[in-house]
Design an enzyme around this catalytic site. Structure first.
Site, PDB file in Angstrom:
ATOM      1  N   TYR A 118      41.996  37.158  47.040  1.00  0.00           N
ATOM      2  CA  TYR A 118      40.582  36.775  46.983  1.00  0.00           C
ATOM      3  C   TYR A 118      39.671  37.986  46.860  1.00  0.00           C
ATOM      4  O   TYR A 118      39.692  38.890  47.702  1.00  0.00           O
ATOM      5  CB  TYR A 118      40.251  36.031  48.267  1.00  0.00           C
ATOM      6  N   TYR A 139      32.374  32.883  40.463  1.00  0.00           N
ATOM      7  CA  TYR A 139      32.712  32.652  41.872  1.00  0.00           C
ATOM      8  C   TYR A 139      32.946  31.167  42.129  1.00  0.00           C
ATOM      9  O   TYR A 139      32.075  30.340  41.856  1.00  0.00           O
ATOM     10  CB  TYR A 139      31.599  33.169  42.777  1.00  0.00           C
TER      11      TYR A 139
END
Lengths: 168, 408
Positions: free
Chosen positions: B292, B342
């Site tokens: 991530y 995102y």
């Protein structure tokens, strides 16, 4: 319910039934930094919570600490996202490790507090002075009759361990 | 506390994936976007709406709940649940979907995230979120000008630099690698390749984070579909098997994780002992990682904590070339949150599913048929050759993370 405290464009709300923070801020307004101390095992904790994270005991008392400690980590905010902070940017947010209960009950644990590193007039400390390892003490920034924010200022004590800041 | 594996390795599959365009101005509701992403995933799997009888989604008061989007699509539920959460939710919900099917509650679960993360509820905490009243636990941080994700994580990164000598230049390589990957991704918002100098010369946001250390804010919806391996065999795509999953594993003192150090340690320290035994393999067996990248540092910290290198050597690992396409173990081959857009983690799982199918949507003319050039110069291929095992490392914050290991 007391009026929200306006501070840097934020409404800080501590209602009468806030069983975590109301008394903490009353002590802070009297310029005492307090943490909760377990009635069973005697360990202290911050922020204020309702059971001991080590023994699950519900009983606790407020315990005043010295407010002295060491900068454990920090950040320099160069671009504020809260509008009320833009006028004081850049500003330092520090993670302070208090002298009481360092390395207890395990070597990885300590009483650590988030605050700004400020000068005596509560304006931000200069970046060059913001370093891991520097010694600090609490200073109370009065915001209202029932509320003061604990902040930290540098002391002239010798540093604790290696002093470091982000290279230029 | 040891968590015992329940023997579910390879018994569940991800069979469909879908997403909307990544943009900064979707011009429509999260409901509209969710419907599009779920529909694409259903069609990708070769399913019909009636075949999907379970739904999970995650959000933070910024999205549309499952009852609306399912009704739009004609889906009737045997199971559904809306979950509060952002990063690290994807992997956790894959595990919950497996659990719901294993418990006999439903057969096939669609998991979605839909967000106008730039045009409506800005993920960075600016705008309306910056003006919210401060109460409860927020009082311990927010009055000090510590509200955004970057502000919340920066002391962790700073302490890592202090303890291990990690440098800005080292972690800048994460952005460099992900921008290289994004240059092979038609969907990516930022396709321009950048250099280490570009990253460290970009303006400071919150030290030690430069602007290019930070991810994008994006409008989009994403969806994956989970079902049993038995059902997966008869569907349209090559099934991608779930070998192991760890969901929302946390450090002690999640209320105020600063209380329990070392703060340079992140949740993967605990999650790795759950997921690797489930999958029956170790970091050295993984071909592609999806660590991530809310920030360059988050990728580095997790790769290190899960054992892809020794603790403290994450800076050397991410700057070695290993994590780039053409390297030994590429990370986030879509360009992900730093460059693609995102999504709170879902896109990194979608990318690894496509990698394992061999049908990554790069610029290769016959990508959809699985024909790739493996030419990693700009504007060409991003398929990893012979990718068999992938691992996603989901991040919510230093003290909470999830993980997912898949194989084809």
């Amino acid at each position: 319910m007391p009026q929200p405290v306006q501070y840097r464009g934020m409404a800080l709300i501590v209602p009468d039934n806030d069983s975590e923070w109301k008394e903490f801020y009353a002590h802070a307004r009297a310029h005492r930094l307090v943490v909760r101390k377990c009635k069973a095992c005697g360990l202290m904790r911050y922020p204020p919570t309702h059971a001991c994270p080590w023994c699950m005991e519900l009983g606790w008392t407020w315990h005043e600490v010295s407010g002295r400690g060491t900068i454990y980590s920090y950040e320099m905010v160069m671009h504020a996202i809260q509008p009320g902070f833009k006028e004081i940017t850049p500003y330092a947010v520090v993670l302070v490790e208090l002298d009481e209960q360092r390395g207890q009950p395990t070597p990885d644990e300590a009483l650590r507090v988030i605050a700004n590193l400020v000068k005596a007039d509560f304006t931000p400390e200069a970046e060059a002075n913001v370093q891991i390892g520097r010694r600090v003490r609490v200073a109370f920034q009065d915001l209202a009759d029932h509320m003061a924010l604990p902040q930290f200022t540098l002391t002239d004590e010798p540093p604790a361990g290696r002093v470091w800041r982000l290279p230029e | 506390m040891l968590v015992q594996s329940r023997g579910l390795r390879d018994k569940y599959c991800i069979v469909g994936v879908g997403e909307t365009e990544y943009s900064r101005a979707s011009g429509r509701t999260t409901r509209a976007m969710a419907v599009e992403a779920i529909r694409k995933a259903i069609l990708d799997a070769g399913l019909k709406a009636a075949d999907v009888d379970g739904m999970l989604d995650y959000q933070g008061g910024d999205s549309t709940l499952a009852n609306s989007v399912a009704s739009d699509l004609g889906i009737r539920f045997n199971f559904y649940m809306d979950v509060m959460g952002g990063g690290s939710s994807t992997e956790a919900l894959v595990g919950l979907a497996m659990g719901a099917i294993e418990a006999g509650m439903c057969n096939t679960v669609a998991i979605y995230r839909s967000m106008n993360g730039y045009s409506e509820f800005r993920i960075g905490g600016t705008g309306a979120r910056a003006a919210q009243p401060v109460r409860g636990l927020d009082l311990a941080q927010v009055p000090y000008g510590m509200r955004s994700a970057g502000q919340n994580f920066a002391p962790t990164f700073m302490r890592h630099m202090y303890e291990y000598g990690t440098t800005s230049e080292q972690v800048a390589h994460v952005r460099v690698a992900h921008s290289k990957h994004a240059s092979q991704n038609p969907k990516a918002l930022m396709k321009q390749r950048v250099t280490v100098q570009d990253v460290v010369n970009s303006r400071w946001v919150v030290k030690p984070l430069h602007l290019l250390d930070c991810c994008l804010e994006t409008d989009n919806a994403t969806c994956i579909i989970v079902t049993s391996a038995e059902r997966a065999r008869n569907l349209r795509q090559r099934p991608v098997h779930i070998m192991g999953v760890a969901g929302r594993v946390s450090k002690p003192r999640l209320d105020f994780h600063w209380a329990h150090g070392p703060i340079s340690r992140v949740a993967g320290y605990y999650a790795k002992d759950i997921i690797f035994p489930q999958a029956g393999l170790g970091p050295e067996d993984v071909h592609i990682t999806g660590s991530y990248d809310a920030f360059t540092f988050t990728t580095m910290l997790q790769l290190e904590e899960y054992g892809f290198c020794k603790k403290g050597e994450g800076g050397a690992y991410v700057s070695s070339g290993i994590i780039e396409l053409g390297g030994k173990r590429p990370n986030n081959t879509s360009g992900s949150h730093l460059c693609e857009g995102y999504t709170h983690g879902m896109s990194m799982v979608i990318e690894n599913v496509r990698q394992l199918r061999g049908t990554v949507d790069d610029y290769c003319p016959r990508a959809a048929e699985g024909v790739h050039t493996y030419d990693y110069s700009p504007g060409h291929c991003r398929q990893v050759k012979n990718a068999e095992i992938t691992m996603n490392l989901g991040w919510a914050m230093p003290a909470t993370g999830s993980a997912l290991i898949m194989r084809h």
